[in-house]
Design a protein around this motif. Structure first.
Motif, PDB file in Angstrom:
ATOM      1  N   ARG A  88      80.560  43.923   4.305  1.00  0.00           N
ATOM      2  CA  ARG A  88      79.526  44.291   5.138  1.00  0.00           C
ATOM      3  C   ARG A  88      78.982  43.625   5.778  1.00  0.00           C
ATOM      4  NH1 ARG A  88      78.020  48.183   7.542  1.00  0.00           N
ATOM      5  NH2 ARG A  88      78.535  48.787  10.125  1.00  0.00           N
ATOM      6  N   THR A  89      78.654  44.098   7.024  1.00  0.00           N
ATOM      7  CA  THR A  89      76.625  43.016   7.365  1.00  0.00           C
ATOM      8  C   THR A  89      76.511  44.144   8.238  1.00  0.00           C
ATOM      9  OG1 THR A  89      77.787  41.426   9.332  1.00  0.00           O
ATOM     10  CG2 THR A  89      77.992  40.549   7.350  1.00  0.00           C
ATOM     11  N   ARG A  90      75.549  44.143   8.329  1.00  0.00           N
ATOM     12  CA  ARG A  90      75.098  45.304   9.411  1.00  0.00           C
ATOM     13  C   ARG A  90      74.734  45.066  10.452  1.00  0.00           C
ATOM     14  NH1 ARG A  90      71.478  45.833   4.889  1.00  0.00           N
ATOM     15  NH2 ARG A  90      71.433  48.100   3.781  1.00  0.00           N
ATOM     16  N   ILE A  91      75.907  43.626  10.776  1.00  0.00           N
ATOM     17  CA  ILE A  91      75.205  43.738  12.474  1.00  0.00           C
ATOM     18  C   ILE A  91      76.796  44.055  13.421  1.00  0.00           C
ATOM     19  CG2 ILE A  91      76.753  40.964  13.840  1.00  0.00           C
ATOM     20  CD1 ILE A  91      76.334  39.571  11.991  1.00  0.00           C
ATOM     21  N   GLY A  92      76.125  44.774  14.172  1.00  0.00           N
ATOM     22  CA  GLY A  92      77.096  45.539  15.506  1.00  0.00           C
ATOM     23  C   GLY A  92      76.436  46.990  14.877  1.00  0.00           C
ATOM     24  N   ASP A  93      75.781  47.371  14.331  1.00  0.00           N
ATOM     25  CA  ASP A  93      74.869  48.679  13.422  1.00  0.00           C
ATOM     26  C   ASP A  93      73.691  49.368  14.356  1.00  0.00           C
ATOM     27  OD1 ASP A  93      76.386  48.906  11.348  1.00  0.00           O
ATOM     28  OD2 ASP A  93      75.749  48.800   9.811  1.00  0.00           O
ATOM     29  N   LEU A  94      72.918  49.947  14.520  1.00  0.00           N
ATOM     30  CA  LEU A  94      71.627  50.009  15.101  1.00  0.00           C
ATOM     31  C   LEU A  94      70.714  50.673  14.071  1.00  0.00           C
ATOM     32  CD1 LEU A  94      73.750  52.218  18.019  1.00  0.00           C
ATOM     33  CD2 LEU A  94      72.696  50.248  18.077  1.00  0.00           C
ATOM     34  N   GLY A  95      69.814  50.989  15.329  1.00  0.00           N
ATOM     35  CA  GLY A  95      67.919  51.557  14.422  1.00  0.00           C
ATOM     36  C   GLY A  95      68.019  50.244  13.727  1.00  0.00           C
ATOM     37  N   ARG A  96      66.785  50.326  12.786  1.00  0.00           N
ATOM     38  CA  ARG A  96      65.534  49.839  11.698  1.00  0.00           C
ATOM     39  C   ARG A  96      66.414  49.843  10.117  1.00  0.00           C
ATOM     40  NH1 ARG A  96      61.380  47.052  12.757  1.00  0.00           N
ATOM     41  NH2 ARG A  96      60.033  46.130  11.125  1.00  0.00           N
ATOM     42  N   GLU A 116      82.677  41.967   9.354  1.00  0.00           N
ATOM     43  CA  GLU A 116      83.209  41.316   8.086  1.00  0.00           C
ATOM     44  C   GLU A 116      82.678  40.349   7.726  1.00  0.00           C
ATOM     45  OE1 GLU A 116      84.780  45.062   5.884  1.00  0.00           O
ATOM     46  OE2 GLU A 116      86.469  44.076   6.498  1.00  0.00           O
ATOM     47  N   TRP A 117      82.877  40.195   6.025  1.00  0.00           N
ATOM     48  CA  TRP A 117      83.149  38.552   6.296  1.00  0.00           C
ATOM     49  C   TRP A 117      84.149  38.814   4.593  1.00  0.00           C
ATOM     50  CZ3 TRP A 117      82.905  33.970   7.213  1.00  0.00           C
ATOM     51  CH2 TRP A 117      81.245  33.805   7.889  1.00  0.00           C
ATOM     52  N   LYS A 118      85.026  38.426   4.530  1.00  0.00           N
ATOM     53  CA  LYS A 118      86.701  38.104   2.818  1.00  0.00           C
ATOM     54  C   LYS A 118      86.424  36.968   2.762  1.00  0.00           C
ATOM     55  CE  LYS A 118      88.914  42.643   5.700  1.00  0.00           C
ATOM     56  NZ  LYS A 118      90.120  43.172   6.242  1.00  0.00           N
ATOM     57  N   ALA A 165      72.414  34.133   8.159  1.00  0.00           N
ATOM     58  CA  ALA A 165      73.293  32.750   8.007  1.00  0.00           C
ATOM     59  C   ALA A 165      74.778  33.232   8.359  1.00  0.00           C
ATOM     60  CB  ALA A 165      73.545  34.983   6.644  1.00  0.00           C
ATOM     61  N   THR A 166      75.387  34.088   9.385  1.00  0.00           N
ATOM     62  CA  THR A 166      76.480  34.663   9.692  1.00  0.00           C
ATOM     63  C   THR A 166      76.076  33.070  10.457  1.00  0.00           C
ATOM     64  OG1 THR A 166      77.175  36.684   9.409  1.00  0.00           O
ATOM     65  CG2 THR A 166      78.043  35.596  11.241  1.00  0.00           C
ATOM     66  N   ALA A 192      81.621  25.771   5.508  1.00  0.00           N
ATOM     67  CA  ALA A 192      80.533  26.462   4.764  1.00  0.00           C
ATOM     68  C   ALA A 192      81.217  27.831   4.371  1.00  0.00           C
ATOM     69  CB  ALA A 192      80.111  26.386   6.244  1.00  0.00           C
ATOM     70  N   ARG A 193      80.229  28.571   3.611  1.00  0.00           N
ATOM     71  CA  ARG A 193      80.601  29.784   3.807  1.00  0.00           C
ATOM     72  C   ARG A 193      79.110  30.701   3.300  1.00  0.00           C
ATOM     73  NH1 ARG A 193      83.288  28.592  -2.758  1.00  0.00           N
ATOM     74  NH2 ARG A 193      84.856  26.988  -2.131  1.00  0.00           N
ATOM     75  N   TYR A 194      79.709  32.129   3.516  1.00  0.00           N
ATOM     76  CA  TYR A 194      78.373  33.300   3.750  1.00  0.00           C
ATOM     77  C   TYR A 194      78.517  33.804   2.180  1.00  0.00           C
ATOM     78  CZ  TYR A 194      76.604  37.313   4.861  1.00  0.00           C
ATOM     79  OH  TYR A 194      75.782  38.926   5.123  1.00  0.00           O
ATOM     80  N   THR A 195      77.589  33.111   1.990  1.00  0.00           N
ATOM     81  CA  THR A 195      76.629  33.213   0.870  1.00  0.00           C
ATOM     82  C   THR A 195      75.893  34.612   0.641  1.00  0.00           C
ATOM     83  OG1 THR A 195      77.342  31.267   0.588  1.00  0.00           O
ATOM     84  CG2 THR A 195      76.259  32.554  -1.392  1.00  0.00           C
ATOM     85  N   VAL A 196      76.509  35.357  -0.781  1.00  0.00           N
ATOM     86  CA  VAL A 196      74.799  36.609  -0.349  1.00  0.00           C
ATOM     87  C   VAL A 196      74.490  36.420  -1.658  1.00  0.00           C
ATOM     88  CG1 VAL A 196      76.099  38.111   1.271  1.00  0.00           C
ATOM     89  CG2 VAL A 196      77.280  38.381  -1.577  1.00  0.00           C
TER      90      VAL A 196
END
Length: 601
Positions: free
Chosen positions: A166-174, A209-211, A378-379, A392-396
């Motif tokens: 789960r990414t923080r894309i779409g979240d709020l705040g710092r 979210e990446w799966k 990255a996304t 391509a792949r999203y890599t963490v």
């Protein structure tokens, strides 16, 4: 007893209904209410509470009715009130000054006038030192409060899910950052500027979210503590030290890894996307990894070209406007890298610019604000490459780039967690990291605290102990442990044997000391019968010194003083010979007879 019960019930209530540390702050603020019955009872009792009453309340039947000593509970209550007032992050800026004024007033009121200047100087010095301590504690409290729930529970967090991220894309705040050290990496040979340690890669993206579509782990063959993914000659090696709570985790490894050595594990498994999971490891591990960054690895999967339908038009618009599609995959990758480098900047703020209450989407990141953290970069990079026809792949994982000259290793912190893109170009997987290069420096400036150096030193000391533990063979460790046990048992035993031997050499020492005490008591009794009694609590030295001023004892002054000094030697000096004790007994008996015969005083 009622005050104690109220305090513990209140603590249980605040912990059950709130979150730490706010629950503790709330309890401390209400603690004066729990202690309030004490000063009230003291006021009703006439100014103090008898010790017998307190003991009877805590342990019925154990107090003596005759124990009428009083206890003033005012000072403990004031201390509890000050602690309660100081609890929590909302403490007023005037609190320290007010507390200083109260204590200074109490001290000055009891200060002797002859020592007024010295007392004021000591109070001023105490205020200065106290301010430094108070400021340091305030900073420490602020650091603790900066740790949000996710960070505080990071030590006990569940194991990473290898099938989703789960990414923080779409979240709020710092984003709040954690400076805790999670691992250390030692590179063999020529040290690179940085090392990307991949923990997982994903091929499906939807709604932040990446799966991964590949959910079947394959066992990695093991030969003792050596695990081989594929045969080949490793071009580089590194040693990775970390803790694995629970004995199960995803391993952060360099791309193109071939084999892992010195890893005691029950099983090692790998996904086609690159995730490596270990089970049955000790808590602390130190593994040596061989890898070849030029290796091709697994072939692309079907999901490596998947793009959500809703983002297709956005990606097409970006590619067309900025002419990102090039004749060759390598040129396309270079064009996308330039696009992000020239038009985007790094930011830990997840809200839309100018509107702190609105979250940002990947479309807004690409088309409008052009600001974000590594997950946005990255996304966006992964989706643009796929839309241009490049798998391509999203890599963490983690970016090891903070080198410690003291430890001769890369120090990897929690905030070094990173996301990037792996692209399949010209028959092999390459790393495409479009996040601005200063991202780690900016995060370091935001996360570094006043206590960072102290915490890093403590972490280094623990790492040294763990490294010694892991590097020491079992036989050597057993020998060292046996030596420590032998020292722990042998040193006290040798000391006891020496004391016994000394007593054996001086068999009459104890008896001689007893006879000396008896002889001196006889001297005291003879002088007491003539009106020179030693007062209760008065030492022998003090008594003899007082008698020196008595003119009636002028003729016996020096002899009595010498006799007292001899008594101290034979009574309290363990090295004094028993023969000297016998001499003292003889001299004391002679002095006592003369005192009784001449009736001095």
């Amino acid at each position: 007893r009622a005050c104690i019960v109220i305090a513990f019930v209140a603590l249980a209530y605040f912990v059950a209904t709130g979150r730490m540390p706010q629950a503790l702050y709330a309890w401390l603020r209400w603690l004066p209410v729990a202690a309030l019955p004490l000063p009230i009872a003291q006021a009703l009792a006439g100014g103090s509470i008898p010790v017998a009453a307190l003991v009877s309340a805590l342990r019925p039947g154990t107090a003596f009715a005759s124990d009428l000593r009083g206890v003033d509970t005012t000072y403990p209550f004031v201390a509890i009130t000050l602690v309660g007032a100081a609890a929590g992050g909302g403490i007023e800026p005037w609190f320290y000054g007010a507390a200083v004024a109260i204590f200074a007033w109490a001290l000055v009121d009891r200060m002797p006038r002859a020592r007024w200047r010295a007392g004021i100087a000591l109070i001023a010095a105490g205020v200065a030192v106290g301010y430094g301590v108070q400021r340091g504690l305030w900073l420490l409290q602020a650091e603790l409060e900066e740790l949000d729930y996710e960070v505080l529970t990071g030590f006990f967090a569940p194991k990473p899910d290898p099938f989703r991220e789960r990414t923080r894309i779409g979240d709020l705040g710092r984003i709040k950052l954690n400076d805790r050290i999670v691992m250390r990496v030692e590179a063999e040979g020529v040290r690179p500027q940085s090392i990307l340690l991949r923990e997982n890669a994903f091929d499906r993206y939807l709604g932040g979210e990446w799966k991964t579509s590949q959910r079947s782990f394959q066992a990695v063959p093991g030969q003792g503590d050596r695990w081989v993914l594929r045969e080949g000659s490793a071009q580089r090696h590194l040693t990775l030290r970390r803790s694995i709570p629970g004995g199960e985790a995803l391993l952060p490894l360099p791309a193109g890894w071939l084999a892992i050595e010195h890893l005691a594990a029950a099983t090692v498994e790998a996904l086609p996307t690159g995730a490596v999971r270990v089970k049955g490891t000790p808590r602390f591990v130190s593994m040596r990894v061989g890898y070849d960054e030029t290796g091709s690895g697994q072939a692309p999967l079907e999901g490596d070209l998947h793009v959500p339908d809703a983002l297709g038009p956005v990606l097409d618009q970006v590619i067309a406007e900025h002419r990102l599609a090039k004749p060759s995959p390598r040129d396309t990758v270079a064009a996308i890298e330039r696009f992000f480098a020239e038009r985007f900047s790094y930011s830990l703020n997840l809200s839309s610019p100018g509107n702190e209450g609105t979250s940002r989407t990947i479309a807004q990141f690409l088309l409008k604000d052009h600001k974000g953290h590594c997950e946005f970069f990255a996304t966006g990079t992964t989706l643009l490459l796929r839309r241009a026809g490049i798998p391509a792949r999203y890599t963490v994982g983690y970016s090891a780039q903070e080198y410690s000259a003291l430890e001769r290793a890369f120090v990897v912190r929690h905030r070094h967690a990173h996301a990037w893109t792996s692209a399949f170009v010209d028959g092999g997987w390459v790393t495409v990291d479009t996040t601005p290069a200063r991202w780690a420096e900016e995060e370091g400036e935001a996360a570094r605290s006043a206590f960072a150096s102290l915490l890093d030193t403590f972490s280094w000391a623990i790492d040294r102990v763990v490294k010694w533990w892991l590097d020491t063979p079992a036989e050597s460790f057993a020998i060292a442990l046996a030596a420590l046990v032998a020292l722990a048992i042998g040193v006290p035993a040798a000391a006891r044997a020496r004391r016994k031997w000394l007593r054996r050499r001086r068999p009459g020492a104890a008896a001689a000391s007893t006879r000396a005490t008896t002889a001196w008591n006889a001297v005291e009794s003879a002088l007491a019968r003539q009106g020179h009694l030693r007062e209760r609590g008065e030492t022998v030295r003090e008594w003899v010194r007082r008698l020196q001023g008595d003119l009636r004892l002028a003729s016996w002054r020096e002899e009595l003083n010498a006799l007292a000094r001899a008594y101290y030697r034979v009574r309290f000096d363990p090295a004094e010979s028993p023969l000297r004790a016998e001499d003292f007994v003889r001299d004391a008996d002679r002095f006592r007879r003369r005192v009784a015969k001449l009736q001095i005083g």
